[in-house]
Design a protein around this motif. Structure first.
Motif, PDB file in Angstrom:
ATOM      1  N   GLU A 165      55.325  44.821 -24.961  1.00 16.23           N
ATOM      2  CA  GLU A 165      56.310  45.299 -25.934  1.00 16.23           C
ATOM      3  C   GLU A 165      57.709  44.861 -25.515  1.00 16.23           C
ATOM      4  OE1 GLU A 165      55.969  49.499 -26.562  1.00 16.23           O
ATOM      5  OE2 GLU A 165      53.924  49.357 -27.341  1.00 16.23           O
ATOM      6  N   PHE A 166      57.908  43.537 -25.415  1.00 19.78           N
ATOM      7  CA  PHE A 166      59.200  42.989 -25.003  1.00 19.78           C
ATOM      8  C   PHE A 166      60.072  42.827 -26.242  1.00 19.78           C
ATOM      9  CE2 PHE A 166      61.626  39.223 -23.060  1.00 19.78           C
ATOM     10  CZ  PHE A 166      62.514  40.068 -22.407  1.00 19.78           C
ATOM     11  N   ASP A 167      61.101  43.646 -26.326  1.00 15.77           N
ATOM     12  CA  ASP A 167      61.903  43.791 -27.531  1.00 15.77           C
ATOM     13  C   ASP A 167      63.270  43.127 -27.361  1.00 15.77           C
ATOM     14  OD1 ASP A 167      62.556  44.659 -30.079  1.00 15.77           O
ATOM     15  OD2 ASP A 167      62.235  46.784 -29.665  1.00 15.77           O
ATOM     16  N   TYR A 168      63.896  42.793 -28.485  1.00 13.23           N
ATOM     17  CA  TYR A 168      65.223  42.166 -28.530  1.00 13.23           C
ATOM     18  C   TYR A 168      66.274  43.218 -28.865  1.00 13.23           C
ATOM     19  CZ  TYR A 168      63.819  42.546 -33.386  1.00 13.23           C
ATOM     20  OH  TYR A 168      63.351  43.056 -34.574  1.00 13.23           O
ATOM     21  N   GLU A 169      67.498  42.996 -28.368  1.00 14.51           N
ATOM     22  CA  GLU A 169      68.649  43.806 -28.762  1.00 14.51           C
ATOM     23  C   GLU A 169      69.896  42.942 -28.609  1.00 14.51           C
ATOM     24  OE1 GLU A 169      68.728  48.103 -28.053  1.00 14.51           O
ATOM     25  OE2 GLU A 169      67.255  47.758 -26.473  1.00 14.51           O
ATOM     26  N   GLY A 170      70.540  42.605 -29.718  1.00 12.94           N
ATOM     27  CA  GLY A 170      71.782  41.847 -29.684  1.00 12.94           C
ATOM     28  C   GLY A 170      72.965  42.793 -29.525  1.00 12.94           C
ATOM     29  N   GLU A 171      73.872  42.468 -28.598  1.00  9.62           N
ATOM     30  CA  GLU A 171      74.946  43.407 -28.279  1.00  9.62           C
ATOM     31  C   GLU A 171      76.252  42.694 -27.938  1.00  9.62           C
ATOM     32  OE1 GLU A 171      73.882  46.674 -25.826  1.00  9.62           O
ATOM     33  OE2 GLU A 171      71.734  46.484 -26.232  1.00  9.62           O
ATOM     34  N   LEU A 172      77.347  43.416 -28.119  1.00  9.99           N
ATOM     35  CA  LEU A 172      78.668  42.980 -27.684  1.00  9.99           C
ATOM     36  C   LEU A 172      78.862  43.399 -26.226  1.00  9.99           C
ATOM     37  CD1 LEU A 172      81.625  41.935 -28.355  1.00  9.99           C
ATOM     38  CD2 LEU A 172      82.149  44.349 -28.831  1.00  9.99           C
ATOM     39  N   ALA A 173      79.200  42.417 -25.375  1.00  5.64           N
ATOM     40  CA  ALA A 173      79.498  42.709 -23.971  1.00  5.64           C
ATOM     41  C   ALA A 173      81.007  42.709 -23.765  1.00  5.64           C
ATOM     42  CB  ALA A 173      78.846  41.671 -23.067  1.00  5.64           C
ATOM     43  N   VAL A 174      81.476  43.673 -22.981  1.00  7.00           N
ATOM     44  CA  VAL A 174      82.891  43.811 -22.645  1.00  7.00           C
ATOM     45  C   VAL A 174      83.051  43.495 -21.158  1.00  7.00           C
ATOM     46  CG1 VAL A 174      84.837  45.420 -22.518  1.00  7.00           C
ATOM     47  CG2 VAL A 174      83.185  45.593 -24.403  1.00  7.00           C
ATOM     48  N   ILE A 175      83.968  42.584 -20.835  1.00  8.12           N
ATOM     49  CA  ILE A 175      84.207  42.221 -19.441  1.00  8.12           C
ATOM     50  C   ILE A 175      85.545  42.812 -19.018  1.00  8.12           C
ATOM     51  CG2 ILE A 175      84.521  40.340 -17.796  1.00  8.12           C
ATOM     52  CD1 ILE A 175      82.798  39.474 -20.983  1.00  8.12           C
ATOM     53  N   VAL A 187      90.634  45.216 -20.639  1.00 11.86           N
ATOM     54  CA  VAL A 187      89.569  44.289 -21.023  1.00 11.86           C
ATOM     55  C   VAL A 187      90.050  42.852 -20.860  1.00 11.86           C
ATOM     56  CG1 VAL A 187      88.127  43.488 -22.935  1.00 11.86           C
ATOM     57  CG2 VAL A 187      88.558  45.939 -22.638  1.00 11.86           C
ATOM     58  N   ALA A 188      89.263  42.050 -20.120  1.00 14.33           N
ATOM     59  CA  ALA A 188      89.565  40.626 -19.991  1.00 14.33           C
ATOM     60  C   ALA A 188      89.048  39.850 -21.181  1.00 14.33           C
ATOM     61  CB  ALA A 188      88.954  40.072 -18.703  1.00 14.33           C
ATOM     62  N   GLY A 189      87.879  40.238 -21.692  1.00 12.14           N
ATOM     63  CA  GLY A 189      87.304  39.501 -22.805  1.00 12.14           C
ATOM     64  C   GLY A 189      85.970  40.051 -23.245  1.00 12.14           C
ATOM     65  N   TYR A 190      85.335  39.309 -24.151  1.00  9.42           N
ATOM     66  CA  TYR A 190      84.107  39.757 -24.805  1.00  9.42           C
ATOM     67  C   TYR A 190      83.098  38.614 -24.840  1.00  9.42           C
ATOM     68  CZ  TYR A 190      87.334  43.377 -26.430  1.00  9.42           C
ATOM     69  OH  TYR A 190      88.280  44.379 -26.484  1.00  9.42           O
ATOM     70  N   SER A 191      81.826  38.990 -24.870  1.00  9.22           N
ATOM     71  CA  SER A 191      80.771  37.985 -24.919  1.00  9.22           C
ATOM     72  C   SER A 191      79.585  38.539 -25.693  1.00  9.22           C
ATOM     73  CB  SER A 191      80.354  37.583 -23.499  1.00  9.22           C
ATOM     74  OG  SER A 191      79.464  36.486 -23.520  1.00  9.22           O
ATOM     75  N   CYS A 192      78.561  37.690 -25.847  1.00  7.32           N
ATOM     76  CA  CYS A 192      77.294  38.093 -26.467  1.00  7.32           C
ATOM     77  C   CYS A 192      76.292  38.472 -25.379  1.00  7.32           C
ATOM     78  CB  CYS A 192      76.700  36.954 -27.296  1.00  7.32           C
ATOM     79  SG  CYS A 192      77.797  36.246 -28.534  1.00  7.32           S
ATOM     80  N   TYR A 193      75.420  39.399 -25.727  1.00  6.85           N
ATOM     81  CA  TYR A 193      74.372  39.819 -24.783  1.00  6.85           C
ATOM     82  C   TYR A 193      73.076  40.062 -25.548  1.00  6.85           C
ATOM     83  CZ  TYR A 193      73.274  41.386 -20.047  1.00  6.85           C
ATOM     84  OH  TYR A 193      72.795  41.468 -18.752  1.00  6.85           O
ATOM     85  N   MET A 194      71.973  39.569 -24.994  1.00  6.79           N
ATOM     86  CA  MET A 194      70.650  39.885 -25.515  1.00  6.79           C
ATOM     87  C   MET A 194      69.985  40.781 -24.476  1.00  6.79           C
ATOM     88  SD  MET A 194      67.279  39.887 -26.095  1.00  6.79           S
ATOM     89  CE  MET A 194      66.645  38.884 -24.740  1.00  6.79           C
ATOM     90  N   ASP A 195      69.967  42.073 -24.779  1.00  4.14           N
ATOM     91  CA  ASP A 195      69.526  43.097 -23.831  1.00  4.14           C
ATOM     92  C   ASP A 195      68.017  43.305 -23.984  1.00  4.14           C
ATOM     93  OD1 ASP A 195      69.619  45.199 -22.015  1.00  4.14           O
ATOM     94  OD2 ASP A 195      70.235  46.666 -23.503  1.00  4.14           O
TER      95      ASP A 195
END
Length: 287
Positions: free
Chosen positions: A121-131, A148-156
């Motif tokens: 049951e390996f699931d996807y989750e698209g998220e906003l990452a904050v650095i 906050v230095a910046g933002y990125s994409c994350y697939m959790d």
């Protein structure tokens, strides 16, 4: 400015991403800032901007992307932070739902994401990452975005069948979370709550929302988290996933070997990875 961590000709570096390639900051600043986290720790972003208009050193297709921050001191993840996701999981707790990831659970853009061999049951989750760029504790929400230095994409990626009593076991298999391709500095994202966020599995859109749908804003999360732990430059906060996850679909939809998973966030970037079955561990007896 967009900043990436990468490997080129076997050497780790970081640099400014342009349309034609990367301006290698490791060549220019590496004696003082060994990686992107060190650049943030040394308050070196302003110094990096001096190289914005230089010719690129390396084409994008020649580098191997690393996680934006390869070794954060802390990776703090927020669950159940979108209205639709809370409905899917029947979540009513008003406090932020938090868990942690370990640095070795991450991988970079275009790198394989490893499906745990012990999970079906390996699931996807698209998220906003904050650095985080400026550390601190007890940060008030009115000042939080200045940290906050910046933002990125994350697939959790989540091994749902290993989320027994809590999330830790389901979230920390090696290379199950993708982080990238790069960080868009905070000056490019004046409002982190006006960003379209979408996830595709094998070319089919499976999540679509806007960061305005977050229950707890980025500023509120920084305030809450910094109350109980000191944040440091290079720390990462993953802010939660919209609804549409595979676990709650009928029938359920999980990732398998050969699948392509993509996360795109407006004005930030497009993260893409292929799922690969994690290799079996071979233990050899000591001689």
């Amino acid at each position: 400015m967009k900043l990436a961590s990468f490997i080129y000709k076997g050497k780790r570096s970081y640099g400014i991403v342009q349309a034609a390639g990367v301006v290698d900051l490791g060549r220019r600043l590496g004696d003082r800032y060994t990686d992107l986290k060190a650049l943030l720790q040394g308050n070196g972003l302003a110094e990096a901007t001096r190289y914005l208009n230089e010719a690129v050193d390396v084409p994008l297709d020649a580098i191997t992307f690393l996680p934006v921050i390869e070794q954060p001191e802390k990776i703090l993840c927020v669950g159940m932070n979108y209205a639709d996701k809370r409905k899917e999981f029947d979540q009513h707790n008003p406090a932020p739902t938090l868990f942690v990831r370990f640095p070795d659970s991450q991988t970079g853009h275009n790198a394989p994401v490893l499906k745990p061999r012990h999970s079906s049951e390996f699931d996807y989750e698209g998220e906003l990452a904050v650095i985080i760029g400026k550390g601190g504790e007890n940060i008030c929400r009115e000042e939080a975005l200045r940290h906050v230095a910046g933002y990125s994409c994350y697939m959790d990626g989540s091994a749902r069948d290993w989320q027994h009593t809590w999330f830790t076991a389901g979230k920390n298999w090696r290379k199950t979370g993708a982080f990238g391709p790069w960080m868009a500095t905070a000056d490019e994202i004046p409002d982190p709550h006006q960003l379209a966020i979408r996830t595709w599995l094998n070319g089919h859109m499976v999540q679509e929302d806007n960061t305005r749908s977050m229950i707890h804003t980025v500023a509120e999360l920084i305030e809450y988290i910094s109350t109980f732990t000191r944040l440091s430059p290079g720390d990462v906060i993953i802010t939660g996933s919209p609804g549409g996850v595979g676990k709650k679909r009928n029938p359920p939809l999980f990732m398998k070997e050969g699948d392509r998973i993509e996360v795109e966030i407006e004005n930030i970037g497009h993260l893409s990875n292929v799922i690969v079955e994690a290799p079996a561990q071979v233990l050899t007896a000591a001689h």
